[in-house]
Design a protein around this motif. Sequence first.
Motif, PDB file in Angstrom:
ATOM      1  N   PHE A   1      49.403  13.530 -46.920  1.00 55.51           N
ATOM      2  CA  PHE A   1      48.608  14.419 -46.075  1.00 55.51           C
ATOM      3  C   PHE A   1      47.148  13.969 -46.108  1.00 55.51           C
ATOM      4  CE2 PHE A   1      52.188  16.575 -48.015  1.00 55.51           C
ATOM      5  CZ  PHE A   1      52.893  16.951 -46.890  1.00 55.51           C
TER       6      PHE A   1
ATOM      7  N   ASP B   1      40.400  21.545 -45.814  1.00 54.42           N
ATOM      8  CA  ASP B   1      41.186  21.561 -44.590  1.00 54.42           C
ATOM      9  C   ASP B   1      42.102  20.343 -44.642  1.00 54.42           C
ATOM     10  OD1 ASP B   1      39.875  23.833 -43.677  1.00 54.42           O
ATOM     11  OD2 ASP B   1      38.367  22.685 -42.585  1.00 54.42           O
TER      12      ASP B   1
ATOM     13  N   LEU C   1      49.620  27.474 -45.733  1.00 57.98           N
ATOM     14  CA  LEU C   1      50.269  26.667 -44.699  1.00 57.98           C
ATOM     15  C   LEU C   1      49.837  27.100 -43.304  1.00 57.98           C
ATOM     16  CD1 LEU C   1      52.345  24.514 -43.882  1.00 57.98           C
ATOM     17  CD2 LEU C   1      54.106  26.282 -44.068  1.00 57.98           C
TER      18      LEU C   1
ATOM     19  N   THR D   1      45.513  18.170 -42.933  1.00 61.03           N
ATOM     20  CA  THR D   1      46.403  17.960 -41.792  1.00 61.03           C
ATOM     21  C   THR D   1      47.735  17.400 -42.266  1.00 61.03           C
ATOM     22  OG1 THR D   1      45.587  15.711 -41.393  1.00 61.03           O
ATOM     23  CG2 THR D   1      44.505  17.494 -40.188  1.00 61.03           C
TER      24      THR D   1
ATOM     25  N   ASN E   1      47.050  28.304 -42.234  1.00 55.41           N
ATOM     26  CA  ASN E   1      45.706  27.834 -41.889  1.00 55.41           C
ATOM     27  C   ASN E   1      45.474  26.366 -42.212  1.00 55.41           C
ATOM     28  OD1 ASN E   1      44.678  30.315 -40.867  1.00 55.41           O
ATOM     29  ND2 ASN E   1      44.627  31.070 -42.970  1.00 55.41           N
ATOM     30  N   ASN E   2      46.513  25.678 -42.694  1.00 51.77           N
ATOM     31  CA  ASN E   2      46.389  24.262 -43.054  1.00 51.77           C
ATOM     32  C   ASN E   2      45.193  24.020 -43.958  1.00 51.77           C
ATOM     33  OD1 ASN E   2      48.663  23.177 -41.605  1.00 51.77           O
ATOM     34  ND2 ASN E   2      47.523  23.657 -39.745  1.00 51.77           N
ATOM     35  N   SER E   3      45.132  24.803 -45.036  1.00 51.58           N
ATOM     36  CA  SER E   3      44.007  24.678 -45.948  1.00 51.58           C
ATOM     37  C   SER E   3      44.439  24.982 -47.381  1.00 51.58           C
ATOM     38  CB  SER E   3      42.878  25.631 -45.545  1.00 51.58           C
ATOM     39  OG  SER E   3      43.309  26.971 -45.672  1.00 51.58           O
TER      40      SER E   3
ATOM     41  N   CYS F   1      56.043  21.005 -47.705  1.00 50.86           N
ATOM     42  CA  CYS F   1      54.773  20.281 -47.580  1.00 50.86           C
ATOM     43  C   CYS F   1      53.682  20.984 -48.386  1.00 50.86           C
ATOM     44  CB  CYS F   1      54.328  20.211 -46.123  1.00 50.86           C
ATOM     45  SG  CYS F   1      55.360  19.247 -45.021  1.00 50.86           S
ATOM     46  N   SER F   2      53.526  22.283 -48.162  1.00 51.53           N
ATOM     47  CA  SER F   2      52.464  23.020 -48.852  1.00 51.53           C
ATOM     48  C   SER F   2      52.719  23.063 -50.353  1.00 51.53           C
ATOM     49  CB  SER F   2      52.302  24.433 -48.285  1.00 51.53           C
ATOM     50  OG  SER F   2      53.476  25.184 -48.456  1.00 51.53           O
TER      51      SER F   2
ATOM     52  N   MET G   1      50.670  19.181 -42.817  1.00 54.30           N
ATOM     53  CA  MET G   1      51.621  20.110 -43.446  1.00 54.30           C
ATOM     54  C   MET G   1      52.360  20.894 -42.363  1.00 54.30           C
ATOM     55  SD  MET G   1      49.500  21.627 -46.710  1.00 54.30           S
ATOM     56  CE  MET G   1      48.321  22.526 -45.708  1.00 54.30           C
ATOM     57  N   HIS G   2      53.709  20.909 -42.464  1.00 53.50           N
ATOM     58  CA  HIS G   2      54.503  21.588 -41.443  1.00 53.50           C
ATOM     59  C   HIS G   2      55.468  22.624 -41.997  1.00 53.50           C
ATOM     60  CE1 HIS G   2      52.926  18.751 -38.544  1.00 53.50           C
ATOM     61  NE2 HIS G   2      53.277  17.766 -39.334  1.00 53.50           N
TER      62      HIS G   2
END
Length: 125
Positions: free
Chosen positions: A117, A61, A90, A63, A92-94, A70-71, A65-66
């Motif tokens: 991140f 998990d 992206l 945090t 699920n931010n995982s 980012c991903s 990433m927007h």
Amino acid sequence: MINIIILIIVAAAVVLAVMRIRKGGGCGCGCSSCSGSCSAAGKGASDKNTVYPASSSLVLDITGMHCEKCSGSVTEALNALDGVSAEVDLKNNSASVKLSKDISAEKLESAVSDRGFEVTRIRVL
């Protein structure tokens, strides 16, 4: 006088919201109604000394990433690690991670944090 009353109410609401956020909803799963009895209880950020064995499947998990950039950066950082194959989600931010070699939580977290991140939790599937 009414302005002072409204100011006090707003200040109290802000203080309560900050306290709720800092508390993390009970177990860290993010829901506000959890009392520590859900499946996420006790599964916070892993010990940095934890070593995950080859053939493990993990979910990180993450945090911060927007966007796709980012991903993409996180994907690139994780896939640069020897024995790591990662796909970042992206929405699920995982990141789903498959290991072909042993690797420490510290190396995984460091690769992500070097890109700006934070890994908040590592789950073994």
